[in-house]
Scaffold this motif. Structure first.
Motif, PDB file in Angstrom:
ATOM      1  N   GLU A   1      12.260  43.416 -33.350  1.00 31.15           N
ATOM      2  CA  GLU A   1      11.100  42.542 -33.214  1.00 31.15           C
ATOM      3  C   GLU A   1      11.011  41.605 -34.404  1.00 31.15           C
ATOM      4  N   ARG A   2      10.530  40.423 -34.141  1.00 33.31           N
ATOM      5  CA  ARG A   2      10.272  39.448 -35.201  1.00 33.31           C
ATOM      6  C   ARG A   2       8.877  38.875 -34.981  1.00 33.31           C
ATOM      7  N   LYS A   3       8.261  38.526 -36.089  1.00 32.33           N
ATOM      8  CA  LYS A   3       6.980  37.824 -36.048  1.00 32.33           C
ATOM      9  C   LYS A   3       7.251  36.373 -36.389  1.00 32.33           C
ATOM     10  N   CYS A   4       6.592  35.484 -35.713  1.00 32.49           N
ATOM     11  CA  CYS A   4       6.756  34.056 -35.938  1.00 32.49           C
ATOM     12  C   CYS A   4       6.271  33.698 -37.347  1.00 32.49           C
TER      13      CYS A   4
ATOM     14  N   CYS B   1       8.831  32.001 -29.826  1.00 28.89           N
ATOM     15  CA  CYS B   1       7.517  32.589 -30.089  1.00 28.89           C
ATOM     16  C   CYS B   1       6.690  32.475 -28.816  1.00 28.89           C
TER      17      CYS B   1
ATOM     18  N   CYS C   1       2.991  31.179 -36.847  1.00 30.03           N
ATOM     19  CA  CYS C   1       1.674  31.599 -36.347  1.00 30.03           C
ATOM     20  C   CYS C   1       1.468  33.111 -36.352  1.00 30.03           C
ATOM     21  N   GLY C   2       2.527  33.880 -36.604  1.00 30.12           N
ATOM     22  CA  GLY C   2       2.405  35.341 -36.604  1.00 30.12           C
ATOM     23  C   GLY C   2       2.551  35.971 -35.225  1.00 30.12           C
ATOM     24  N   GLY C   3       2.843  35.162 -34.212  1.00 33.24           N
ATOM     25  CA  GLY C   3       3.003  35.671 -32.848  1.00 33.24           C
ATOM     26  C   GLY C   3       4.298  36.450 -32.667  1.00 33.24           C
ATOM     27  N   GLU C   4       4.409  37.117 -31.537  1.00 36.64           N
ATOM     28  CA  GLU C   4       5.604  37.897 -31.215  1.00 36.64           C
ATOM     29  C   GLU C   4       6.730  36.973 -30.767  1.00 36.64           C
ATOM     30  N   MET C   5       7.950  37.260 -31.236  1.00 35.68           N
ATOM     31  CA  MET C   5       9.108  36.450 -30.871  1.00 35.68           C
ATOM     32  C   MET C   5      10.063  37.255 -30.000  1.00 35.68           C
TER      33      MET C   5
ATOM     34  N   LYS D   1       3.558  33.011 -28.573  1.00 32.30           N
ATOM     35  CA  LYS D   1       2.220  32.497 -28.860  1.00 32.30           C
ATOM     36  C   LYS D   1       2.195  30.972 -29.034  1.00 32.30           C
TER      37      LYS D   1
ATOM     38  N   TRP E   1      15.242  32.360 -31.139  1.00 35.76           N
ATOM     39  CA  TRP E   1      14.110  33.229 -30.834  1.00 35.76           C
ATOM     40  C   TRP E   1      12.932  32.345 -30.442  1.00 35.76           C
TER      41      TRP E   1
END
Length: 81
Positions: free
Chosen positions: A2-5, A49, A8-12, A51, A47
């Motif tokens: 998992e990665r966070k954007c 995002c 914006c911190g959203g899921e990638m 969000k 990747w």
């Protein structure tokens, strides 16, 4: 994995491939000279995002580690980028 954007911190979510159509991203080391510069470069997986919709290419960790070592060795020897 998992990665966070970073924007914006959203899921990638990772692309299925790094070599198809418009999802092709690559990077070339600025320290390579001669015929090495004509090579393919280093593939990166895109990747997305979920969000904010940003598409960000990431290099696999094993490839990144090799690049990091080569960069640090050259930097220590005084190579100018």
């Amino acid at each position: 994995m998992e990665r966070k954007c970073p924007l914006c911190g959203g899921e990638m979510v990772r692309s299925r491939t790094n070599q198809a159509g418009y999802s092709r991203y690559f990077w070339r080391a600025p320290w390579e000279k001669g015929l090495a510069k004509l090579g393919r470069g280093i593939d990166a997986y895109p990747w997305l995002c979920i969000k904010c919709g940003a598409v960000i290419p990431y290099v696999e960790e094993s490839t990144l580690e090799k690049l990091r070592k080569e960069y640090e060795r050259l930097r220590a020897s005084g190579f100018r980028f």
